[in-house]
Design an enzyme around this catalytic site. Structure first.
Site, PDB file in Angstrom:
ATOM      1  N   ALA A   1    -108.214  -6.058 -29.712  1.00  0.00           N
ATOM      2  CA  ALA A   1    -106.953  -5.976 -28.838  1.00  0.00           C
ATOM      3  C   ALA A   1    -105.898  -5.138 -29.363  1.00  0.00           C
ATOM      4  CB  ALA A   1    -106.527  -7.699 -28.820  1.00  0.00           C
TER       5      ALA A   1
ATOM      6  N   PHE B   1    -101.399  -4.283 -29.485  1.00  0.00           N
ATOM      7  CA  PHE B   1    -100.372  -5.002 -30.065  1.00  0.00           C
ATOM      8  C   PHE B   1     -99.612  -5.401 -29.157  1.00  0.00           C
ATOM      9  CE2 PHE B   1     -98.277  -0.986 -29.943  1.00  0.00           C
ATOM     10  CZ  PHE B   1     -96.786  -1.114 -29.107  1.00  0.00           C
TER      11      PHE B   1
ATOM     12  N   GLU C   1     -98.331  10.010 -23.285  1.00  0.00           N
ATOM     13  CA  GLU C   1     -98.053   8.669 -22.836  1.00  0.00           C
ATOM     14  C   GLU C   1     -97.000   8.188 -23.983  1.00  0.00           C
ATOM     15  OE1 GLU C   1    -100.807   5.413 -24.136  1.00  0.00           O
ATOM     16  OE2 GLU C   1    -100.090   4.051 -22.529  1.00  0.00           O
TER      17      GLU C   1
ATOM     18  N   CYS D   1     -98.784  -0.838 -20.770  1.00  0.00           N
ATOM     19  CA  CYS D   1     -99.646   0.037 -20.115  1.00  0.00           C
ATOM     20  C   CYS D   1     -99.409   0.211 -18.789  1.00  0.00           C
ATOM     21  CB  CYS D   1    -101.160  -0.411 -20.445  1.00  0.00           C
ATOM     22  SG  CYS D   1    -101.546  -1.981 -19.389  1.00  0.00           S
TER      23      CYS D   1
ATOM     24  N   ARG E   1    -101.234  -5.876 -36.349  1.00  0.00           N
ATOM     25  CA  ARG E   1     -99.829  -5.794 -36.209  1.00  0.00           C
ATOM     26  C   ARG E   1     -99.289  -7.299 -35.661  1.00  0.00           C
ATOM     27  NH1 ARG E   1     -98.168  -0.456 -35.585  1.00  0.00           N
ATOM     28  NH2 ARG E   1     -99.700   0.803 -35.267  1.00  0.00           N
TER      29      ARG E   1
ATOM     30  N   SER F   1    -105.432   2.168 -27.095  1.00  0.00           N
ATOM     31  CA  SER F   1    -105.148   3.608 -27.002  1.00  0.00           C
ATOM     32  C   SER F   1    -106.420   4.370 -26.723  1.00  0.00           C
ATOM     33  CB  SER F   1    -104.577   4.220 -28.261  1.00  0.00           C
ATOM     34  OG  SER F   1    -105.564   4.233 -29.462  1.00  0.00           O
TER      35      SER F   1
ATOM     36  N   LYS G   1    -111.128  -9.750 -32.442  1.00  0.00           N
ATOM     37  CA  LYS G   1    -110.321  -9.063 -33.367  1.00  0.00           C
ATOM     38  C   LYS G   1    -109.096  -8.765 -32.965  1.00  0.00           C
ATOM     39  CE  LYS G   1    -109.530  -5.053 -34.835  1.00  0.00           C
ATOM     40  NZ  LYS G   1    -107.995  -4.994 -35.441  1.00  0.00           N
TER      41      LYS G   1
HETATM   42  P1  NAD Z   1    -104.440   0.892 -30.705  1.00  0.00           P
HETATM   43  O1  NAD Z   1    -105.695   1.933 -30.245  1.00  0.00           O
HETATM   44  O2  NAD Z   1    -103.944   1.706 -31.662  1.00  0.00           O
HETATM   45  O3  NAD Z   1    -105.138  -0.388 -31.351  1.00  0.00           O
HETATM   46  C1  NAD Z   1    -105.953  -1.348 -30.690  1.00  0.00           C
HETATM   47  C2  NAD Z   1    -107.019  -1.749 -31.462  1.00  0.00           C
HETATM   48  O4  NAD Z   1    -107.991  -0.798 -31.736  1.00  0.00           O
HETATM   49  C3  NAD Z   1    -106.548  -2.559 -32.567  1.00  0.00           C
HETATM   50  O5  NAD Z   1    -107.261  -3.774 -32.741  1.00  0.00           O
HETATM   51  C4  NAD Z   1    -106.821  -1.389 -33.729  1.00  0.00           C
HETATM   52  O6  NAD Z   1    -106.879  -2.274 -34.943  1.00  0.00           O
HETATM   53  C5  NAD Z   1    -107.911  -0.749 -33.231  1.00  0.00           C
HETATM   54  N1  NAD Z   1    -108.007   0.761 -33.468  1.00  0.00           N
HETATM   55  C6  NAD Z   1    -106.602   1.341 -33.689  1.00  0.00           C
HETATM   56  N2  NAD Z   1    -107.219   2.636 -34.069  1.00  0.00           N
HETATM   57  C7  NAD Z   1    -108.272   2.570 -34.338  1.00  0.00           C
HETATM   58  C8  NAD Z   1    -109.113   3.770 -34.426  1.00  0.00           C
HETATM   59  N3  NAD Z   1    -108.585   5.113 -34.737  1.00  0.00           N
HETATM   60  N4  NAD Z   1    -110.582   3.545 -34.349  1.00  0.00           N
HETATM   61  C9  NAD Z   1    -111.048   2.350 -33.985  1.00  0.00           C
HETATM   62  N5  NAD Z   1    -109.981   1.251 -34.050  1.00  0.00           N
HETATM   63  C10 NAD Z   1    -108.932   1.444 -33.879  1.00  0.00           C
HETATM   64  O7  NAD Z   1    -103.652   0.677 -29.528  1.00  0.00           O
HETATM   65  P2  NAD Z   1    -102.178   0.012 -29.697  1.00  0.00           P
HETATM   66  O8  NAD Z   1    -101.207   0.897 -30.230  1.00  0.00           O
HETATM   67  O9  NAD Z   1    -102.381  -1.184 -30.328  1.00  0.00           O
HETATM   68  O10 NAD Z   1    -101.678  -0.371 -28.156  1.00  0.00           O
HETATM   69  C11 NAD Z   1    -101.061   0.451 -27.260  1.00  0.00           C
HETATM   70  C12 NAD Z   1    -102.149   1.494 -26.384  1.00  0.00           C
HETATM   71  O11 NAD Z   1    -102.784   0.346 -25.764  1.00  0.00           O
HETATM   72  C13 NAD Z   1    -101.291   2.212 -25.300  1.00  0.00           C
HETATM   73  O12 NAD Z   1    -101.923   3.317 -25.381  1.00  0.00           O
HETATM   74  C14 NAD Z   1    -101.483   1.356 -24.101  1.00  0.00           C
HETATM   75  O13 NAD Z   1    -101.525   2.017 -23.051  1.00  0.00           O
HETATM   76  C15 NAD Z   1    -102.870   0.784 -24.254  1.00  0.00           C
HETATM   77  N6  NAD Z   1    -102.869  -0.340 -23.446  1.00  0.00           N
HETATM   78  C16 NAD Z   1    -103.777  -0.380 -22.397  1.00  0.00           C
HETATM   79  C17 NAD Z   1    -104.132  -1.383 -21.462  1.00  0.00           C
HETATM   80  C18 NAD Z   1    -104.688  -1.336 -20.367  1.00  0.00           C
HETATM   81  O14 NAD Z   1    -105.201  -2.291 -19.831  1.00  0.00           O
HETATM   82  N7  NAD Z   1    -105.135  -0.282 -19.677  1.00  0.00           N
HETATM   83  C19 NAD Z   1    -103.222  -2.778 -21.939  1.00  0.00           C
HETATM   84  C20 NAD Z   1    -102.424  -2.679 -22.909  1.00  0.00           C
HETATM   85  C21 NAD Z   1    -102.231  -1.478 -23.484  1.00  0.00           C
END
Ligand code: NAD
Length: 516
Positions: free
Chosen positions: A170, A172, A401, A304, A200, A249, A196
């Protein structure tokens, strides 16, 4: 304020079962029905984004701990998948009541770790609660199909069955809603679940896990681990895990989709967005301006489905001064109360850099939220509502974004031009049109290539009887989150074809040709 905050931290931390042996509370792992302290030597700090104070620590779970969690899921799967569907339904009926009873407690945890305002945090829980409520309809949602008399004495029927151990990763920005898109749907179908949360904001998932246990979920049906890349790789690679739900992301989502799929798992990846709101000159001006302000700056733009881009068509561009004034006064009325902080100093710096890139590439700053100071929270990661006009599709502030309280404004001479801009953008999460003309709305919904469309609805997130259907660059996979598609993602079909002949209709000779 400091006293209230410290009491809040202690109360919340107590509910999370955190330990006070060191100066800041630690987040536990939830393995096989027990909240356990990690034996890891690697910890990450959790910050309150409004103050940047450290409010807790979260472990990077060790390999042994992650293996113990997935083994627990595997052991629990046999009995859980055989538990009657009515028993599973009862557990989730109790669960939804517990969430309802504790909505304020959950919201406080979200505000503490994620920074969104309390009212917005309650909304976060509420939208997740709706998914749990929908999960309680599982007795209808899991029905199979039947077709009698396929041929003489022969009937075909299907069962919808769980697939095994599933996992959720998930982001943050919705500490309650997004985990609740994941494990309740997976589990009510009879799967066991390894969750998981975002490192944050782990606190809300821990509370939700405790409530599910209190609702009667047997040990091992839900396990919670913490960490970053190593935990994600573990989930992508472990052979017992059959499906992964990811939200976050694009860089992480595309990576997880590829690595998980290569290992033979089902993966659904909901990813980033650039959502456009098209303002037609015939729109209701008052409603449109208010809706744009709320959808661009609410949750500090960290949604998002935030409406981060507006396209003013024709004469509607004359409404810009009023939009700026309304955004300015929204920020001025209650600084920090309506628009919360960004998640981290790095996120704040990134957003400010993107605003500056707009300035350098020719955009005009109509409202500048940089250097905003919120009284009593001078160290927080605040950026005020910001509006950039004269933006064009080649600018960095349009292509990236931003994920902050920044509205970029483009202009178009016609609806066709607006649709063309949107369809050339790689993302397809959400969009909205503001108009009073039905034919315009119909043309838009028909021609725009975006998965979720609002007509005079700025943030068209579908309720859980539908599915979250972001498309193109905002999604990888073929089955979406929640609704009928969510049930499909977490189940497989077994098809039975049976023949029961009357005793006097015995087969008298072997048939070697293909039956037709
Ligand atoms: P993130 O990708 O940084 O983190 C999401 C999860 O992935 C976390 O649990 C993190 O530990 C893990 N993670 C982070 N970087 C990683 C990597 N390089 N390799 C493997 N795992 C990794 O996202 P965030 O900053 O927590 O959330 C914001 C993003 O989520 C924005 O881009 C937003 O648009 C997107 N989002 C999308 C939706 C949707 O339904 N489309 C909903 C909410 C958020």
């Amino acid at each position: 304020a400091a006293l209230i905050r410290s009491v809040l931290i202690k109360k919340v931390a107590h509910r999370l079962g955190r330990c006070y042996s060191s100066s800041v509370p630690t987040t536990k792992l939830f393995i096989d029905g027990k909240f356990v302290e990690s034996s890891t030597s690697e910890w990450l700090d959790i910050h309150n984004p409004a103050t940047n104070e450290v409010v807790g620590r979260v472990p990077k779970a060790t390999q042994e701990e992650m293996l113990a969690a997935v083994d627990s899921c595997s052991r629990a799967f046999h009995s859980w998948s055989e538990t009657s569907i009515l028993s599973r339904q009862q557990i989730f009926l109790r669960y939804q009541q517990l969430i309802k009873d504790n909505i304020k407690e959950l919201a406080k945890t979200i505000t503490l770790e994620q920074g969104k305002t309390l009212a917005d945090a309650e909304g976060d829980v509420f939208r997740g609660l709706q998914v749990v409520e929908h999960a309680c309809s599982i007795t209808s949602l899991m029905l199979g199909e039947t077709l009698p008399s396929i041929t003489k004495d022969m009937d075909t029927y299907t069962y919808r069955l769980p697939i095994g151990v599933c996992a959720g990763i998930a982001p943050f920005n919705y500490p309650a809603m997004i985990p609740l898109w994941m494990f309740p749907i997976g589990m009510v179908c009879g799967n066991t679940y390894l969750m998981k949360p975002s490192e944050r904001v782990p606190g809300c998932t821990m509370l939700l896990g405790k409530m599910l246990q209190d609702a009667g979920a047997p040990d091992g049906t839900l396990n919670i681990i913490h960490g970053q890349h190593a935990a994600v790789n573990f989930i992508c690679d472990h052979p017992a895990i059959k499906a992964i739900s990811f939200v976050g992301s694009n860089s992480a989502g595309e990576y997880i989709y590829e690595r998980g799929s290569k290992n033979g798992k089902r993966v659904q990846s909901n990813m980033g967005a650039k959502n456009h709101g098209v303002v037609m000159p015939d729109a209701n001006k008052e409603n449109t301006i208010n809706q744009l302000v709320g959808a661009a700056f609410g949750a500090a733009g960290q949604r998002c489905m935030a409406l981060s881009t507006a396209i003013f068509v024709g004469e509607s561009r004359n409404w810009l001064p009023e939009l700026v004034e309304r955004s300015r006064s929204a920020a001025r009325d209650q600084p920090g109360a309506d628009v919360g902080p960004l998640i981290s100093p790095q996120a704040k710096e990134r957003v400010e850099c993107l605003i500056q890139s707009g300035v350098e590439e020719g955009a005009k700053v109509l409202l500048d939220g940089r250097n905003v100071k919120v009284k009593g929270y001078e160290n927080g990661n605040f950026v005020g509502p910001t509006i950039l006009s004269k933006v064009t599709p080649n600018m960095t502030c349009y292509k990236e974004e931003i994920f902050g309280p920044v509205l970029v404004v483009l202009e178009a001479d016609s609806l066709d031009e607006a649709i063309s801009i949107i369809n050339q953008n790689p993302y397809g999460n959400g969009t909205a049109i503001f108009t009073t003309n039905g034919a315009t709305a119909r043309k838009y919904t028909h021609e725009v290539d975006v998965g979720q469309i609002g007509v005079n609805v700025p943030i068209p997130v579908p309720l859980p009887m539908f599915s979250f259907t972001g498309s193109r660059g905002s999604f990888r996979g073929d089955t979406n989150f929640y609704g009928k598609q969510g049930i499909q993602f977490y189940t497989q079909i077994k098809t039975v074809t049976s023949q029961w002949k009357a005793e006097d209709a015995t087969v008298t000779s072997p048939a070697v040709t293909m039956p037709t």
